[in-house]
Structures are given as structure tokens and as C-alpha cells.
Design a protein around this motif. Structure first.
Motif, PDB file in Angstrom:
ATOM      1  N   ARG A 140      -4.475   9.159   3.656  1.00  0.00           N
ATOM      2  CA  ARG A 140      -5.147   8.334   2.652  1.00  0.00           C
ATOM      3  C   ARG A 140      -4.226   7.181   2.308  1.00  0.00           C
ATOM      4  N   SER A 187      -9.060   2.423  -1.768  1.00  0.00           N
ATOM      5  CA  SER A 187      -8.421   3.370  -0.845  1.00  0.00           C
ATOM      6  C   SER A 187      -9.255   3.550   0.407  1.00  0.00           C
ATOM      7  N   VAL A 204       0.846  -1.200   0.000  1.00  0.00           N
ATOM      8  CA  VAL A 204       0.000   0.000   0.000  1.00  0.00           C
ATOM      9  C   VAL A 204       0.880   1.249   0.000  1.00  0.00           C
ATOM     10  N   GLU A 241      -3.796   3.673  -0.242  1.00  0.00           N
ATOM     11  CA  GLU A 241      -4.283   3.105  -1.501  1.00  0.00           C
ATOM     12  C   GLU A 241      -3.492   1.844  -1.831  1.00  0.00           C
ATOM     13  N   ASP A 242      -4.210   0.808  -2.312  1.00  0.00           N
ATOM     14  CA  ASP A 242      -3.506  -0.401  -2.715  1.00  0.00           C
ATOM     15  C   ASP A 242      -3.262  -0.404  -4.218  1.00  0.00           C
ATOM     16  N   TRP A 280      -9.627   6.497   3.969  1.00  0.00           N
ATOM     17  CA  TRP A 280      -9.256   7.785   4.556  1.00  0.00           C
ATOM     18  C   TRP A 280      -9.332   7.704   6.069  1.00  0.00           C
ATOM     19  N   LEU A 325      -9.885   0.958   3.984  1.00  0.00           N
ATOM     20  CA  LEU A 325      -9.308   0.237   2.844  1.00  0.00           C
ATOM     21  C   LEU A 325      -9.766  -1.225   2.849  1.00  0.00           C
TER      22      LEU A 325
END
Length: 850
Positions: free
Chosen positions: A437, A445, A422, A439-440, A447, A510
Motif C-alpha cells: 500500500r 493511496s 510517498v 500513501e501520499d 494497493w 495512487l
């Protein structure tokens, strides 16, 4: 080998720990069951809340979840089962594995959004069966374990179907979905998820007079107990055949087993995809150590004969550890020459010279007079063993403490083994709370924000390195830090707890996003489901009745025979319909075109209906034989064809011949009946596991021509394994069978003396029959009253005298008035008992099944 050729590694999950073990060790998918409606009722299984949790857990880690709903269902259970499917669809399950044709048909009507997988319990073993299920809307077919690799390869090439096969674990001796052994002898139905595994008990091969044909002391006593499947060394072949999913058996196994087997197959599959395939001695040893009944490659490379079987024991063999060199009776310790390492805490089993086997846990090891925790292969050690032990006795290690500890570490700790990279995006601006934040690599994603604004730092301002260290605290999550991007004001600070809380919230979001993205379809709203269910009920209620049947008349008497002499005897005794021509047993004369022509002629001369029978099992290489029989049937013509597997439904329809469905379809509810009638069936044989009340409900509710098996030895198994051929005929890889079954009758005798007759058919498949004949001759009026259309006698392999006597008895019974002639009905039953020395049974007519 392209990336698209990567097969799915599908692992069993009987409980939560096994689920975690499968996921953490590299499974691509898991299969599990709810508390109801699944074929492993002995496993812990999952309630509704646990199922939702399981789907979320697996999806967050990139793993699919298939839920087993793979049993036969009564009409009273069907709607509850469909509601369960709706729950699973809303929970996000990736598919359901089903056996019941009625449930499948209903699911396509009500829940087309939910992918259907055909269970191996559906006995799909030929191309036609696969194509029929594709037309019904199945996304995937789990093939019968008796398929060869060549057969699978050709089905894949010709249909393009998504195929799943078993690659490791326990094998059934019978074609799955066709076994009634546990059901008939103990009331626990394998088709209902309650199999008691009587096949793993002791049996002796005997002749028709009960005399042993082999010495159990030499061969073994577990004549129906197969070895475990192990295809670890053949994965490139399976990948090359285009198989989509590799399935590990084992929902009843411990999580340590699941962890170990999945870990090794994950490594091997990845290695094969890199075209650098090999298996190390350690990997092979670990697979054997965690559980084995000895190993086999099953039917993938031909018929293995006696090499399929674990004749001498039905449970875990472990690994050969060594032999006893000397036993010290004064100390109770044995000297053992080790061929495998041994550690304190390991479990060993001694195959003692007298008295069978003795198992112990090793609490003490001495090597060269010193106490040690472990000793290597090649050492001679002293360990405490029971006094039954003698020099030269063999030891097997059945429990390896180190291997189990390694496996447990993958699922018993909160730290996750399986990790996904990530990237974090962090914003820290003066006067604003921290924002995180994450994200993969798939674009999902999450927050997270703090609550306290950042303020000027008095001493130690935040730095990228410090923030990265806080964000990298992902040990108990399925993620690993790949990169961090910063928007960081100079000389600011926020409480460390705020950073950690924002990270935690982002990770939670996530995980939820990954789980939601993995759904195969959006949740179906309750009102939509309710409306569709009502429509499905209405469609069943107004279904047109088949014109061939008008309820209310006296039932016909039908008979299944395998020789012309029996056919002629039955016709002379007054039978109404004969099933003949598709199956012959090697104990009697063969059945060819000439015999079929003669049988049709005899029936025509006496006004008897002739229906061509077909085997319930027909592999693709055998199909041409059956197709030629269908051509002959059209030419003669015959009054219909009796069909026992999905692969023949379309060929019979195309031939324009009336379709009679056989017992192998396991008709257990009205939905299954309606589907088969929709395929053109004019008569349906009902499951022999139904009670009288259930038969009445089906006949009354469906108003179709139903046939009930009323007389004969119920067929308990059909197997591609042949006990006489393997034990007497030398059948093994590279060795043909000498044919000891020709003109000969054999049986299996169990530990209490019950004798189960065996017959081998023209395709060298073994049929196992019940020790006692089913007999409902004194119940025929009950069946007539509820509208059963046909009463079937199974006289296959029983000879002309049996065929004549049984038909006469049932013809006489139908002519009697039960209110006046109850005594004669009882006498008819008594007379039929002479053909069943072990006694008669009413089967499940009153008792039903679990």
C-alpha cells in the motif's frame, strides 16, 4: 506573507510536450484548448482522448487544468459547445475560460458544477464589470492587460473576486475582444480564434494627406507591435495586491519556452513568498534568451508610451552577443568580440549594415587559432558568417543550445522532475502474496498485490533494506520515497518480479486516486445533462419579448456623432435617433454638459430620439465622469443610454434609463441576446462580423429590436497605447504627452498603401478605423425585410457633411422600391464612395469570418 497569499502559477500548453514542460517545471495550473472553440486555433491543441489524458496526468501531479472555450459562437455551434463543456466536466477539468456571454449563461443553466473563468476576451477592465460577472456565476475573472496595478488592487479589495492577470509573454496592442483588424482586412477573426496578427506588420504614421510624420529609418516600421510583458522583477508587488493567478502567455510557443519561463517564475514566486526576493542575472538572461521582443511592464505602473513598443522588429530579438571586429572575405569568417558566451549549435542573427538581418547556426568556433566547442564572454572568436557582414555590425544570439537542452531534459525524458513524497506499507507473510500500500501526504493511496505466496527462503531471505530498494525504484513516476513500514516474516522470500509488479499497481492506483480526488465535482450523468439542456431550450423558446419592439415596421436610421455640428446636420437630414455625448475625439471640439444639453434640445425640437452614448472602455478612475453624465441624462431626460461594457449595465439600470447595448458586446447568438435583454436592454447592436443570413436568424429567432451597423469606417481597434502621443508627443514613463493630436488627424499606412484613420478620445485612448467605409445603402431593403429595427451610421469624427450625406442617402434608399429602383440604389452607393477614397466594403455581410 502567509501561505494563503500564494498565487497560482498558470502556464500555457499548446501541445502535449508543452503540458509536460509546464507541469515538470513547477506550474500550479495549465490552460489548454480542444480542437474546436478556442482562441488559438493555430496551436496543436488536444483532442478528446488527449484532454482526458491531460487532466489525469496533471491532477496526479497536483496541477489544475483550465480549458479555453474562448471564442464567439454562432447559434449553430452553441449546443455542440455546451456538449463539449459537459465532456470537460465529466473529464474533471478544473474550469473553462469563456468569452461568449451566451455560452456562459447557458453553462450556468445546464452545468453549474463546472467553474467558469471570464476570458480576457471579455474586456473586463473595471469594478462594475467584475461584479456583473460574479453575479452571472463566474468563479474567476481574467482582467484586461491594460489595467494598472492600483486598479487591480482596488478591485480586489472592493469585490474579493478571484482575479487572474498576465505576467509574461506577448501583448496585444488592442483591448482583447475589441479587435477587428484581422477580421476586416483578411477575414480571419480574433474573436473566432483565427487572428493573423496584422498588428505585427509594417506601418507608417502619416497625416490626413498621407505624408509621413516620422521617419521609419529612425523610429522603426512596426508601430503596432508591443514588446513582451515581463514582470519577473515585480512579483512582490503583484502578490501584495492579492492577485490569485499569475498567467504566462504562450500557447503558440515551443515547449522549451514554456519549460524555461515556468522554471524561473516558479523559483521567483517561491522566493517572494519567503520574503527574500531577488532575481539573478542568469535568471534575467535566460528569460530574455528564450524569447523576447525587448521587455515591458505593460500598464501595471502607468502608461509606458513608446517604451511599450518594439518598433524595429516584431519577433524575437535574442541577446546582444557582440560586434564584428573584422571580416575575412577569403575564409568567410568574422572576428567577433563576445559579450555573451557562445557555443557550437547556437543560433545568431547579424544586423547587417546593408540588407537587414541575416541568421545562421554556429557550426564552428575558433579561439586563438584553435577549434573550440564554446567560448566565454570577453573572448574574441572567429565564426563563419555570410558575406554581407561588415565590421561593427551587431550580432544577437537568438538560440542558446545549452538553455534549450536544459529545458528539453525536463519534458523529453521519461524520468520526472516534479516529485511528491510517498510512504509504503509492505506486508510479506508466509503463505500470502506480497501486499503493498502506498500513501501520499494528502491521504490518497493505492494497493498492489502479488500472485505467488511467500515461501521459506533457501538462501537469501527478504530484508527491509532489499524491499526498500525495490520500492524506491520510482524514477519514471511523480513520486519519491519518504518512508517504508514493514510487516515482514523472518526467513521468507517472493520473486522480485512480484514485488515490482505490486509496487507498480499500487503506484498506478495512487495516481488514479490523486486524479479523482482533484476533481472539482463528480461527473454529471448524461441523463441529467440531457434533461437540463432540454429545459434550457424551452426557456429560450418561451422568453417574453421586450414590449418596446414590434417587428414589421420600417427600420429607423440612427447615427453616432462626436460633435454638435454633425448632430445638427444629421437631424436636418431626417435621422431618427442620435447617439452622442459620451465620447469625443481630440481632432474636433470637446463634448461637455453644455453640448449634451444643446444636442438634446435640437433633437427634441425635431422629434428625434437622443440616446446618450458612452465609451466602450471606462476604467474606474474615469467612472465618475460617466456617472455625472448619467445624472444629467436622467435630468434632461434622454431616450436612453448606449452602453458598451459590462461595468455600466447596473448603473444605467439603477438610473432608470432605457438601455441600448453597443457593438462592443459582440452579440453573435440568441443566448447572448437573451442575456442582455434580461439585463433590461431595449435594443441590441449586433456584431459586425455576422453575415446577412446570421443576422436574419438572430432577428427571426429572437424577435427583438436589433441594430446593424450599415455605414462608416468600422472601428478596428481601441488601444490604451497612443501612436501619435508616443511618437510625436514624447509620451513615456515620467514624461507627459505634448498633445500632438489636438485638432489634428493622423493615420497609419500599411505596406500596401492602405490608410487607416486614427482618432484619440478624451481619455487619450487610440481608435483605429478601417481604410474603407462599410456601405450597405443598396442592401437596406434586405435588412428591412428580415425585421432589423435600426440601421446605424457611424459618423464619429467624420464631420457634418458626411453625417448629412449619409443620412440623406439611407433615408432615400428606404423610400425606394428595390424591384424598380435598383439603378438609383446603385447610384446612391456610388455617391457615398466620394467619402471613402480607398473604396467601399460590404464587410462580412456576405463573406463571413473564419
Amino acid at each position: 506573507m502567509t501561505r494563503s497569499a500564494k498565487p497560482e502559477l498558470l502556464a500555457p500548453a499548446g501541445d502535449w510536450e508543452a503540458l509536460v514542460a509546464a507541469v515538470q517545471n513547477g506550474a500550479d495550473a495549465v490552460y489548454l484548448g480542444g480542437k474546436l472553440f478556442n482562441a488559438r486555433q493555430g496551436a496543436a491543441n488536444f483532442d478528446h482522448r488527449e484532454l482526458q489524458r491531460a487532466v489525469a496526468y496533471a491532477h496526479a501531479r497536483g496541477v489544475k487544468v483550465y480549458v479555453t472555450v474562448n471564442i464567439l459562437l454562432s447559434d449553430e455551434e452553441l449546443e455542440e459547445a455546451v456538449r463539449f463543456l459537459h465532456f470537460l466536466q465529466q473529464a474533471g477539468a478544473d474550469g473553462v475560460i469563456v468569452q461568449d456571454l451566451g455560452l456562459a449563461a447557458m453553462a450556468r443553466q445546464v452545468l453549474p458544477e463546472l467553474p467558469l473563468h471570464a476570458s480576457t476576451q471579455m474586456t473586463v477592465h473595471n469594478r462594475g464589470g467584475v461584479e456583473k460577472l460574479l453575479s452571472l456565476g463566474f468563479q474567476r475573472v481574467v482582467l484586461a492587460r491594460e489595467m494598472s496595478l492600483q486598479e487591480i488592487r482596488e478591485i480586489k479589495e472592493k469585490t474579493g473576486a478571484e482575479l487572474e492577470v498576465f505576467i509574461h509573454g506577448a501583448l496585444c496592442i488592442c483591448y482583447s475582444g475589441q479587435c477587428l483588424l484581422s477580421s476586416m482586412i483578411g477575414g480571419r477573426s480574433g474573436n473566432r480564434g483565427r487572428c493573423a496578427q496584422p498588428c505585427r506588420l509594417r506601418y507608417t504614421l502619416v497625416d490626413e494627406k498621407g505624408r509621413p510624420l516620422v521617419d521609419p529609418r529612425d523610429v522603426g516600421e512596426y508601430l503596432l507591435s508591443p514588446r513582451d510583458l515581463n514582470l519577473s522583477g515585480h512579483l512582490p508587488d503583484l502578490i501584495g495586491a492579492g492577485i490569485n493567478s499569475f498567467k504566462i502567455e504562450g500557447r503558440m510557443k515551443r515547449p522549451e519556452y514554456v519549460a524555461t519561463v515556468v522554471r524561473i517564475y516558479r523559483t521567483l514566486i517561491d522566493r517572494a513568498l519567503q520574503e527574500n526576493f531577488y532575481i539573478t542575472p542568469e535568471e534575467a538572461r535566460d528569460l530574455a534568451q528564450i524569447f523576447n521582443r525587448d521587455f515591458t511592464t505593460g500598464y501595471y505602473y502607468g502608461r509606458p508610451g513608446y517604451e511599450l513598443m518594439s518598433y524595429k522588429r516584431p519577433n524575437n530579438r535574442g541577446l546582444f552577443l557582440g560586434r564584428v571586429v573584422r571580416y575575412h572575405s577569403r575564409t568567410g569568417r568574422a572576428e567577433v568580440a563576445l559579450e555573451e558566451p557562445l557555443r557550437v549549435g547556437d543560433g545568431v542573427e547579424v544586423w547587417v549594415s546593408r540588407g537587414g538581418r541575416v541568421g545562421v547556426e554556429v557550426h564552428s568556433i575558433r579561439e586563438r587559432g584553435r577549434e573550440v566547442e564554446e567560448a566565454p564572454a570577453g573572448a574574441v572568436v572567429e565564426i563563419p558568417l555570410p558575406r554581407e557582414v561588415r565590421p561593427q555590425d551587431r550580432l544577437f544570439k537568438t538560440h542558446d543550445a545549452a538553455l534549450v537542452e536544459r529545458a528539453r531534459a525536463t519534458f523529453a525524458s521519461p524520468r520526472e522532475v516534479r516529485k511528491f513524497p510517498v510512504t509504503f506499507y509492505v506486508r510479506v507473510r508466509q503463505g500470502e502474496p506480497v501486499q503493498v500500500r502506498v500513501e501520499d501526504d494528502t491521504g490518497c493511496s493505492g494497493w498492489g498485490t502479488g500472485h505467488t505466496p511467500a515461501v521459506p527462503a533457501v538462501k537469501r531471505p527478504l530484508t527491509p533494506d532489499f524491499l526498500k530498494g525495490q520500492l524506491d525504484r520510482l524514477g519514471n513516476t511523480p513520486f519519491v520515497l519518504k518512508d517504508v513500514h514493514f510487516e515482514l516474516d523472518e526467513n521468507v522470500i517472493v520473486p522480485v518480479g512480484e514485488i515490482n509488479e505490486a509496487r507498480r499497481r499500487a503506484i498506478e492506483e495512487l495516481e488514479a486516486a490523486r486524479s479523482e480526488a482533484a476533481r472539482p465535482a463528480p461527473p454529471l450523468p448524461d441523463d441529467t445533462f440531457t434533461r437540463r439542456l432540454a429545459q434550457a431550450r424551452l426557456q429560450l423558446a418561451v422568453r417574453d419579448l421586450p414590449p418596446e419592439w414590434s417587428p414589421g415596421g420600417e427600420p429607423l436610421i440612427s447615427i453616432a456623432v462626436t460633435d454638435l455640428e454633425s448632430l445638427e446636420a444629421a437631424v436636418g437630414a431626417g435621422v431618427d435617433r442620435v447617439y452622442f455625448g459620451g465620447e469625443s475625439f481630440r481632432s474636433g471640439p470637446p463634448v461637455g454638459e453644455e453640448e449634451i444639453r444643446r444636442g438634446v434640445e435640437i433633437c427634441r425640437e425635431h422629434g428625434v430620439s437622443f440616446v446618450l452614448s458612452t465609451p466602450r472602455i471606462i476604467h474606474d478612475p474615469e467612472m465618475n465622469v460617466i456617472f455625472r453624465r448619467l445624472e444629467l441624462a436622467s435630468e434632461l431626460p434622454v431616450q436612453g443610454v448606449l452602453v458598451g461594457n459590462l461595468g455600466l449595465l447596473e448603473p444605467v439600470r439603477r438610473a432608470g434609463l432605457p438601455l441600448y447595448t453597443d457593438l462592443a458586446f459582440n452579440v453573435f447568438n440568441l443566448r447572448t441576446a437573451a442575456w442582455l435583454l434580461g439585463q433590461g436592454a431595449v435594443q441590441l447592436a449586433l456584431s459586425p462580423e455576422l453575415t446577412l443570413g446570421q443576422v436574419a436568424g438572430l432577428v427571426k429567432g429572437g424577435r427583438f429590436a436589433a441594430e446593424v451597423l450599415v455605414q462608416g469606417a468600422v472601428e478596428l481597434m481601441v488601444s490604451r497605447y497612443c501612436a501619435p502621443g508616443s511618437l510625436l508627443g514624447g509620451l513615456a514613463p515620467g514624461r507627459n504627452c505634448a498633445g500632438p493630436c489636438r485638432g489634428r488627424r493622423c493615420a497609419l499606412k500599411d505596406r500596401v498603401g492602405a490608410v487607416f484613420p486614427l482618432e484619440m478620445d478624451q481619455f487619450c485612448r487610440m481608435h483605429l478605423f478601417n481604410s474603407r467605409d462599410l456601405c450597405l445603402v443598396d442592401e437596406v431593403h434586405r435588412l428591412a425585410e428580415i425585421g432589423v429595427a435600426s440601421l446605424r451610421i457611424d459618423a464619429r469624427g467624420r464631420g457634418a457633411e458626411y453625417a448629412r450625406a449619409t443620412v440623406k442617402a439611407y433615408r432615400r434608399a428606404l423610400s425606394l422600391n428595390p424591384a424598380v429602383d435598383g439603378g438609383e440604389l446603385s447610384r446612391l452607393r456610388d455617391r457615398l464612395q466620394q467619402y471613402s477614397p480607398a473604396g467601399l466594403t460590404r464587410g462580412h455581410f456576405y463573406r463571413g469570418v473564419e
